[in-house]
Design an enzyme around this catalytic site. Structure first.
Site, PDB file in Angstrom:
ATOM      1  N   PHE B 129       0.878  -1.153   0.000  1.00  0.00           N
ATOM      2  CA  PHE B 129       0.000   0.000   0.000  1.00  0.00           C
ATOM      3  C   PHE B 129       0.926   1.216   0.000  1.00  0.00           C
ATOM      4  O   PHE B 129       1.885   1.285   0.769  1.00  0.00           O
ATOM      5  CB  PHE B 129      -0.901  -0.002   1.244  1.00  0.00           C
ATOM      6  CG  PHE B 129      -1.893   1.127   1.257  1.00  0.00           C
ATOM      7  CD1 PHE B 129      -3.015   1.077   0.445  1.00  0.00           C
ATOM      8  CD2 PHE B 129      -1.694   2.238   2.052  1.00  0.00           C
ATOM      9  CE1 PHE B 129      -3.928   2.132   0.437  1.00  0.00           C
ATOM     10  CE2 PHE B 129      -2.605   3.293   2.054  1.00  0.00           C
ATOM     11  CZ  PHE B 129      -3.725   3.233   1.241  1.00  0.00           C
ATOM     12  N   ASP B 198       3.064  -4.867   8.571  1.00  0.00           N
ATOM     13  CA  ASP B 198       1.842  -4.070   8.501  1.00  0.00           C
ATOM     14  C   ASP B 198       0.661  -5.045   8.448  1.00  0.00           C
ATOM     15  O   ASP B 198       0.533  -5.825   7.502  1.00  0.00           O
ATOM     16  CB  ASP B 198       1.896  -3.184   7.243  1.00  0.00           C
ATOM     17  CG  ASP B 198       0.648  -2.324   7.087  1.00  0.00           C
ATOM     18  OD1 ASP B 198      -0.426  -2.712   7.597  1.00  0.00           O
ATOM     19  OD2 ASP B 198       0.731  -1.277   6.421  1.00  0.00           O
ATOM     20  N   TYR B 223      -9.755   0.322  11.573  1.00  0.00           N
ATOM     21  CA  TYR B 223     -11.064   0.642  10.995  1.00  0.00           C
ATOM     22  C   TYR B 223     -11.516  -0.326   9.917  1.00  0.00           C
ATOM     23  O   TYR B 223     -12.552  -0.113   9.297  1.00  0.00           O
ATOM     24  CB  TYR B 223     -11.093   2.084  10.458  1.00  0.00           C
ATOM     25  CG  TYR B 223      -9.916   2.498   9.595  1.00  0.00           C
ATOM     26  CD1 TYR B 223      -9.793   2.070   8.287  1.00  0.00           C
ATOM     27  CD2 TYR B 223      -8.936   3.330  10.108  1.00  0.00           C
ATOM     28  CE1 TYR B 223      -8.717   2.468   7.506  1.00  0.00           C
ATOM     29  CE2 TYR B 223      -7.854   3.734   9.343  1.00  0.00           C
ATOM     30  CZ  TYR B 223      -7.748   3.298   8.042  1.00  0.00           C
ATOM     31  OH  TYR B 223      -6.692   3.693   7.275  1.00  0.00           O
ATOM     32  N   LYS B 224     -10.751  -1.402   9.716  1.00  0.00           N
ATOM     33  CA  LYS B 224     -11.180  -2.406   8.739  1.00  0.00           C
ATOM     34  C   LYS B 224     -11.855  -3.550   9.499  1.00  0.00           C
ATOM     35  O   LYS B 224     -12.992  -3.390   9.940  1.00  0.00           O
ATOM     36  CB  LYS B 224      -9.963  -2.859   7.932  1.00  0.00           C
ATOM     37  CG  LYS B 224      -9.292  -1.710   7.148  1.00  0.00           C
ATOM     38  CD  LYS B 224      -8.115  -2.217   6.324  1.00  0.00           C
ATOM     39  CE  LYS B 224      -7.293  -1.067   5.757  1.00  0.00           C
ATOM     40  NZ  LYS B 224      -7.982  -0.328   4.682  1.00  0.00           N
ATOM     41  N   ARG B 372     -12.743  -5.121  -5.741  1.00  0.00           N
ATOM     42  CA  ARG B 372     -12.263  -5.670  -4.477  1.00  0.00           C
ATOM     43  C   ARG B 372     -13.459  -5.981  -3.592  1.00  0.00           C
ATOM     44  O   ARG B 372     -14.316  -5.124  -3.369  1.00  0.00           O
ATOM     45  CB  ARG B 372     -11.366  -4.627  -3.813  1.00  0.00           C
ATOM     46  CG  ARG B 372     -10.198  -5.173  -3.058  1.00  0.00           C
ATOM     47  CD  ARG B 372      -9.276  -4.043  -2.609  1.00  0.00           C
ATOM     48  NE  ARG B 372      -9.965  -3.059  -1.790  1.00  0.00           N
ATOM     49  CZ  ARG B 372      -9.418  -2.461  -0.710  1.00  0.00           C
ATOM     50  NH1 ARG B 372      -8.186  -2.735  -0.351  1.00  0.00           N
ATOM     51  NH2 ARG B 372     -10.087  -1.578  -0.027  1.00  0.00           N
TER      52      ARG B 372
END
Lengths: 397, 397
Positions: B129, B198, B223-224, B372
């Site tokens: 990312f 990560d 927050y995922k 996705r």
């Protein structure tokens, strides 16, 4: 009723900001700790509930666009801008004050080195709130600079060809002393260096004039006089003419020119968004946005005038009520050297503050011997001030 | 009813995590974007309201002690710890993922140099990312390292005497590929370097085993799959044996051994609090704390088993329903290489995703051509999966 109490009543009756108190959630307590955590603006709970239940709960991912979450950091920055004397497009909200000090200070060193790579010294206020000093030390270490801590008044004397950046506090967190932002900024510029100001204890309490005085970079928190809530996000100001050269040490995806391009090469955004880092903390940020509504129709000049009247009146009441020799005022008497708080040195200050709080007068204690009273003009009145001094006198009697 | 729809019904009926869906605020939408922003846990709004109205509004400054605000970063870290296979006392919550990547990577380089000052290379996942790559570049620049981007599979081949630190993603944000954390960590250690992981796309979706596999430092967002809310604070893990040597580049007052001593000299706290920086963002942090309640009684192994069953079933439904050749799966079929999402390459992916969302199937689009779909086992069921594939097929027909 004492003469001072009667005068307080009159002052409150003619206070042009008096109506603002009703926009905050307050009780019978005299709250003189708004320089640590501002009181809750009444508009906030409903707005936070909407953010949680509707924006997050119902719209979910769509809110990044539909609820304008993505642009919140610079939109809210533009709400803070007039309070610190900045034209739009130069303030961005996000991260903590400490993290913003790091961005600003490393950025300032890099700016200085663009024209003179030999500059290798960071000057920092030796009386600063500790975090600024710790972060300055880290910034110096990572950029190969020497850190030079000096009292603000001595800053002009140590500036020179080697100075890259100077980090100063607008108002001292402990004593409430207001430093000479225009004069010190001019001195820093005369030496060819960059000035970074920490506005934590001034923004929302007095005019700052960032643009007017040519400040280069500035940071501040939003949970004191801006009432953003506990730990609400801080902000970063980068003067417009420097934005294209600002080289952040924290180049996260939010500061990319094309954040959703998911490119492996970093190309910094232009303008204020270059100061962003990671995904913004939406709940806290939108609580802050709601909290800023209380500033509608308020002039910072009126706030400053009332702030000085409040602290003057407090000093007068203390002089009248408190037995001689029990406290010593650390805050300068001269208006041009005073922020919006009064710091009193006092034996057993920790214990005294505990007893004040028990009696409904909330200030705070700073080790080793300081009673700190903050005066937030939007919700503190003159009767509060008289009562605080009266309770203090009774406690010390 | 089709055979697949009938099977979905049976799978949902016997799903041991099926009851968890009721703990979230969901509607008729099939929400497959929990790998971007998790759905709202039903317990959160009431808790946030209490934090705002009572803790901030009524107790104000007293809440730093009385509502345990001060200790929230490590207390909530200890709630996340079991989800990533860490014993207590090693995870601290605060700041964004990007800022934590910076702390971890500069910290890792400094750890490596304690025993070998000549190490001057940071290896980073070339498919990462973007923010991790940008921050790694900054960390390299500030520590005088060279940055070497390589695909995770090629990492072992480039490790050597000069490698200081390696930054890797547990699950690739785009393809959903799960990387070999135990094997790569062991390879990094064999080269005498430090491994930083990560966990943004794995924590809360599959077992991580930080302690078990000897990971040195790790970061992740909340927050995922942890459903902490938009931009909720990230976390930092520093392995216990390294904590005393962890040398943060962001030493704020919150990481001081004696934060309220207001000392000018910096003395780092021991343990997880050393990873703190500035004042914690209480609203967002306590929303996250409430959100973590949904994990009570849930085993990560059960979540992983359901996640694989969901993605297997989705691939089966897509194969059955979608016209041949219209999509190509980028996510590995092998379970040991698959995270909790499916990425499908597709012509006009941006437009296709728009139409899916209009029909109540929410995934997301990643440029230039990826659809996705994230599968959050706590609230996505098998009927959702079947419906998503059916709507996708209709859209592509």
């Amino acid at each position: 009723m004492s003469e001072l109490a009667a005068r307080a009543e009159k002052l409150d009756a003619t206070d042009e900001l008096g109506g603002k108190r009703g926009e905050f959630v307050l009780d019978d307590v005299v709250y003189l700790d708004g320089n640590s955590l501002g009181a809750l603006p009444a508009v906030v709970p409903g707005r936070v509930e909407d953010v949680v239940r509707r924006q997050w709960g119902e719209l979910r991912i769509r809110s990044w666009e539909e609820s304008d979450w993505w642009t919140a950091p610079e939109r809210i920055g533009d709400r803070i801008a007039p309070l610190v004397g900045a034209a739009p497009g130069q303030v961005v909200v996000g991260d903590s004050t400490s993290v913003n000090v790091f961005k600003a200070l490393v950025g300032a060193v890099r700016l200085a080195r663009l024209t003179d790579p030999a500059r290798d010294e960071i000057v920092v206020d030796a009386t600063t709130f500790p975090t600024d000093g710790y972060i300055a030390e880290s910034a110096a270490r990572l950029t190969g600079c020497t850190l030079r801590p000096v009292a603000p008044a001595d800053v002009p004397a140590v500036l020179g060809d080697r100075t890259a950046a100077v980090l100063l506090n607008h108002v001292d967190y402990r004593t409430g002393r207001l430093h000479d932002l225009p004069g010190l900024t001019a001195a820093v510029h005369a030496a060819g260096a960059y000035a970074v100001w920490d506005l934590c204890h001034s923004a929302g309490a007095l005019p700052v004039g960032l643009d007017e005085h040519g400040v280069d970079l500035a940071v501040g928190c939003t949970y004191k006089y801006l009432n953003g809530g506990p730990g609400s996000p801080a902000y970063l100001y980068v003067r417009r003419e420097l934005q294209d050269r600002f080289d952040s040490p924290l180049p996260g995806w939010n500061s990319h020119a094309e954040p959703f391009g998911m490119r492996t090469d970093y190309e910094p955004a232009s303008g204020a968004p270059r100061g962003r880092v990671g995904t913004p903390d939406i709940l806290s940020m939108l609580a802050l946005e709601a909290a800023l509504d209380v500033w509608d129709g308020v002039s910072v000049e009126a706030v400053r005038a009332k702030s000085l009247a409040l602290t003057d009146f407090f000093l007068e009441c203390v002089a009248e009520y408190v037995p001689a020799g029990r406290v010593a005022c650390l805050t300068p008497v001269a208006h041009e050297e005073r922020g919006s708080q009064i710091a009193l040195r006092c034996d057993d200050a920790g214990d005294v503050m505990k007893r004040l709080i028990e009696q409904g007068v909330v200030g705070d204690f700073r080790a080793p011997d300081v009673l700190r009273f903050g005066f937030t003009p939007l919700y503190v009145g003159f009767a509060d001030v008289e009562r605080a001094a009266r309770v203090l006198a009774r406690t010390l009697a």
